[in-house]
Design an enzyme around this catalytic site. Structure first.
Site, PDB file in Angstrom:
ATOM      1  N   HIS A 170      -5.906  -3.902  -0.894  1.00  0.00           N
ATOM      2  CA  HIS A 170      -5.831  -2.875  -1.937  1.00  0.00           C
ATOM      3  C   HIS A 170      -6.047  -3.468  -3.326  1.00  0.00           C
ATOM      4  O   HIS A 170      -5.471  -2.997  -4.315  1.00  0.00           O
ATOM      5  CB  HIS A 170      -4.479  -2.152  -1.881  1.00  0.00           C
ATOM      6  CG  HIS A 170      -4.392  -1.196  -0.738  1.00  0.00           C
ATOM      7  ND1 HIS A 170      -4.965   0.058  -0.772  1.00  0.00           N
ATOM      8  CD2 HIS A 170      -3.853  -1.324   0.489  1.00  0.00           C
ATOM      9  CE1 HIS A 170      -4.745   0.676   0.382  1.00  0.00           C
ATOM     10  NE2 HIS A 170      -4.076  -0.145   1.166  1.00  0.00           N
TER      11      HIS A 170
ATOM     12  N   SER B  57       0.803  -1.229   0.000  1.00  0.00           N
ATOM     13  CA  SER B  57       0.000   0.000   0.000  1.00  0.00           C
ATOM     14  C   SER B  57       0.833   1.275   0.000  1.00  0.00           C
ATOM     15  O   SER B  57       0.346   2.318  -0.412  1.00  0.00           O
ATOM     16  CB  SER B  57      -0.945  -0.005   1.194  1.00  0.00           C
ATOM     17  OG  SER B  57      -0.213  -0.096   2.395  1.00  0.00           O
TER      18      SER B  57
ATOM     19  N   LYS C 134     -12.344  -0.427   2.145  1.00  0.00           N
ATOM     20  CA  LYS C 134     -11.688   0.310   1.063  1.00  0.00           C
ATOM     21  C   LYS C 134     -12.624   0.344  -0.155  1.00  0.00           C
ATOM     22  O   LYS C 134     -13.611   1.048  -0.127  1.00  0.00           O
ATOM     23  CB  LYS C 134     -10.311  -0.298   0.797  1.00  0.00           C
ATOM     24  CG  LYS C 134      -9.382   0.051   1.969  1.00  0.00           C
ATOM     25  CD  LYS C 134      -7.969  -0.467   1.844  1.00  0.00           C
ATOM     26  CE  LYS C 134      -7.147   0.069   3.014  1.00  0.00           C
ATOM     27  NZ  LYS C 134      -6.413  -0.963   3.757  1.00  0.00           N
TER      28      LYS C 134
HETATM   29  C1  LIG Z   1      -6.078  -1.294   5.167  1.00  0.00           C
HETATM   30  C2  LIG Z   1      -5.338  -2.542   5.307  1.00  0.00           C
HETATM   31  C3  LIG Z   1      -5.600  -3.426   6.363  1.00  0.00           C
HETATM   32  C4  LIG Z   1      -6.556  -3.076   7.466  1.00  0.00           C
HETATM   33  O1  LIG Z   1      -7.863  -3.102   7.011  1.00  0.00           O
HETATM   34  P1  LIG Z   1      -9.041  -2.570   7.957  1.00  0.00           P
HETATM   35  O2  LIG Z   1     -10.240  -3.297   7.472  1.00  0.00           O
HETATM   36  O3  LIG Z   1      -9.092  -1.087   7.779  1.00  0.00           O
HETATM   37  O4  LIG Z   1      -8.661  -2.932   9.361  1.00  0.00           O
HETATM   38  C5  LIG Z   1      -4.931  -4.642   6.375  1.00  0.00           C
HETATM   39  N1  LIG Z   1      -4.025  -4.967   5.423  1.00  0.00           N
HETATM   40  C6  LIG Z   1      -3.734  -4.126   4.413  1.00  0.00           C
HETATM   41  C7  LIG Z   1      -2.736  -4.548   3.375  1.00  0.00           C
HETATM   42  C8  LIG Z   1      -4.364  -2.895   4.332  1.00  0.00           C
HETATM   43  O5  LIG Z   1      -4.062  -2.052   3.342  1.00  0.00           O
END
Ligand SMILES: *Cc1c(COP(=O)(O)O)cnc(C)c1O
Length: 397
Positions: free
Chosen positions: A213, A185, A244
């Site tokens: 992502h 990310s 997301k």
């Molecule tokens: C955003 C993200 C998370 C956490 O996700 P949430 O549902 O916001 O807790 C975990 N792993 C990756 C790679 C992320 O980008």
């Protein structure tokens, strides 16, 4: 009351401030979308949300949530195994697993919890977890909570991964699992999944992939990194988020074989000891999945926008990291410069945040931009113009 404790905390904060690493939160006073309102009423373009498909303020999704609150109530006030499971939870688990090509699925209130609760029930002291050095914090924490032997390979270094697999074998590991983000990310790069699959097969290892992502917009049908590489069916355990691309509220999940999910439902601590996801979020996520399936044009648009924007920023003379992913990191090096640039961008009407240590390595500060399917050509062009202006003022280009 220990005075020295509070002095210590003050000292830590001071240190963060002195290092120019203090993160000030900005307030936005409008729904999440490509144009947002700041606290002072000013409207700016938003280039840093994870709202890849523009669903965070989508009417159909909001209606699904509102209807669900009316019909199913606000909260479950229970963990899943006591009285916190209704049909909707099961339906979303089924839809997610069938969409992503897995047997079954388990929901969590966040992917942070999914990653936190994944390893400890599945891997014991005799097993080996082999993890990319740039994996998400939640994966690192999840691995810490489990007793398996840990091996860390240099980011995306497949030679080093192979060495770790060999080391795990010579340490007589029982089961081995390779663990990686599907998309990294901070960098906007894909895991080298083709090579990872090859090595997993060669050394008889499992693969766990975190596709936060990617789910919903990467790959022809939005099924994520494995689809992007043409390697569907090769992943043993997939984690993802509802926070997301899939509406952006909250929620996470793990997809895997049926018996793995069964065991997680018995043993995974963030699942057993934390409240069930609210029905309105579950209903809205079902709607988000429908939109992902029925509106492929959103994926087309994000692809076009990404290519156009990345190429334009690069041709201005900026150093842009990453593969053709909507995450577009513009590299600046110095944390202070990243903060200054972010501030100047905002004054010009572009909301984008500087990232610096500890979320990225020291000396690799950057502005991370994220493109969505809903950015208009006009917004993209305006952003490019602002980057040109601010970049010249700061002597970066
Ligand atoms: C955003 C993200 C998370 C956490 O996700 P949430 O549902 O916001 O807790 C975990 N792993 C990756 C790679 C992320 O980008």
């Amino acid at each position: 009351m220990s005075k020295s404790f509070y002095n210590h905390i003050d000292h830590e904060i001071e240190q963060i401030l002195n290092d120019d690493l203090y993160k000030n939160e900005r307030f936005i006073n409008s729904p999440q979308q490509t144009a947002i309102k700041l606290k002072n009423g000013k409207e700016v373009m938003n280039f840093c949300a994870n709202d890849y498909l523009g669903l965070a303020n989508n009417k159909e999704i909001k209606d699904a949530a509102i209807n669900s609150i009316q019909e199913d109530g606000f909260g479950m006030a229970s963990v899943r195994f006591i009285c916190g499971t209704n049909d909707l939870h099961r339906k979303l688990e089924e839809k997610l697993s069938s969409f992503l090509g897995f047997d079954d699925c388990i929901l969590y209130v966040a992917c942070f919890d999914a990653n936190g609760g994944l390893f400890e029930p599945l891997f014991g002291a005799e097993d080996a977890i082999i993890s990319d050095s740039l994996n998400h914090a939640s994966i690192i924490d999840g691995i810490r909570l489990c007793k398996a032997k840990r091996y860390r390979y240099q980011h995306s270094d497949m030679k080093d991964l192979e060495k770790c697999l060999q080391q795990a074998d010579s340490d007589s590991a029982n089961h081995k699992v390779i663990v990686s983000d599907g998309v990294f990310s901070m960098d906007g790069t894909y895991a080298k999944l083709d090579k990872i699959v090859e090595l997993a097969e060669k050394y008889n290892a499992l693969i766990m992939l975190d596709d936060c992502h990617a789910t919903g917009f990467v790959g022809e049908n939005g099924r994520g990194t494995a689809e992007y590489f043409g390697l569907e069916g090769k992943i043993d355990i997939l984690t993802g988020t509802l926070g997301k691309a899939l509406g952006g509220a909250s929620g996470g999940f793990i997809c895997a074989k049926e018996n793995v999910i069964k065991l997680l439902k018995q043993r995974s601590r963030p699942y057993l000891f934390s409240n069930a996801l609210s029905p309105s979020i579950v209903s809205a996520s079902l709607k988000a999945l429908e939109i992902v399936k029925n509106e492929p044009e959103r994926r087309e648009r994000i692809k076009e926008n990404t290519a156009y924007f990345r190429d334009s920023i690069k041709s201005l003379g900026f150093e842009v990291k990453g593969d053709m992913h909507p995450i577009t990191p513009v590299m600046l090096g110095d944390a202070k410069k990243a903060q200054e640039m972010s501030k100047m961008l905002l004054e010009e009407g572009l909301y984008a945040i500087g990232f610096f240590y500890p979320v990225v390595p020291k000396g690799e500060a950057r502005i991370r931009l994220q493109i969505t399917s809903e950015h208009t050509k006009q917004q993209l062009d305006q952003a490019i113009e602002i980057f040109d202006k601010v970049g010249k003022e700061l002597n970066i280009i």
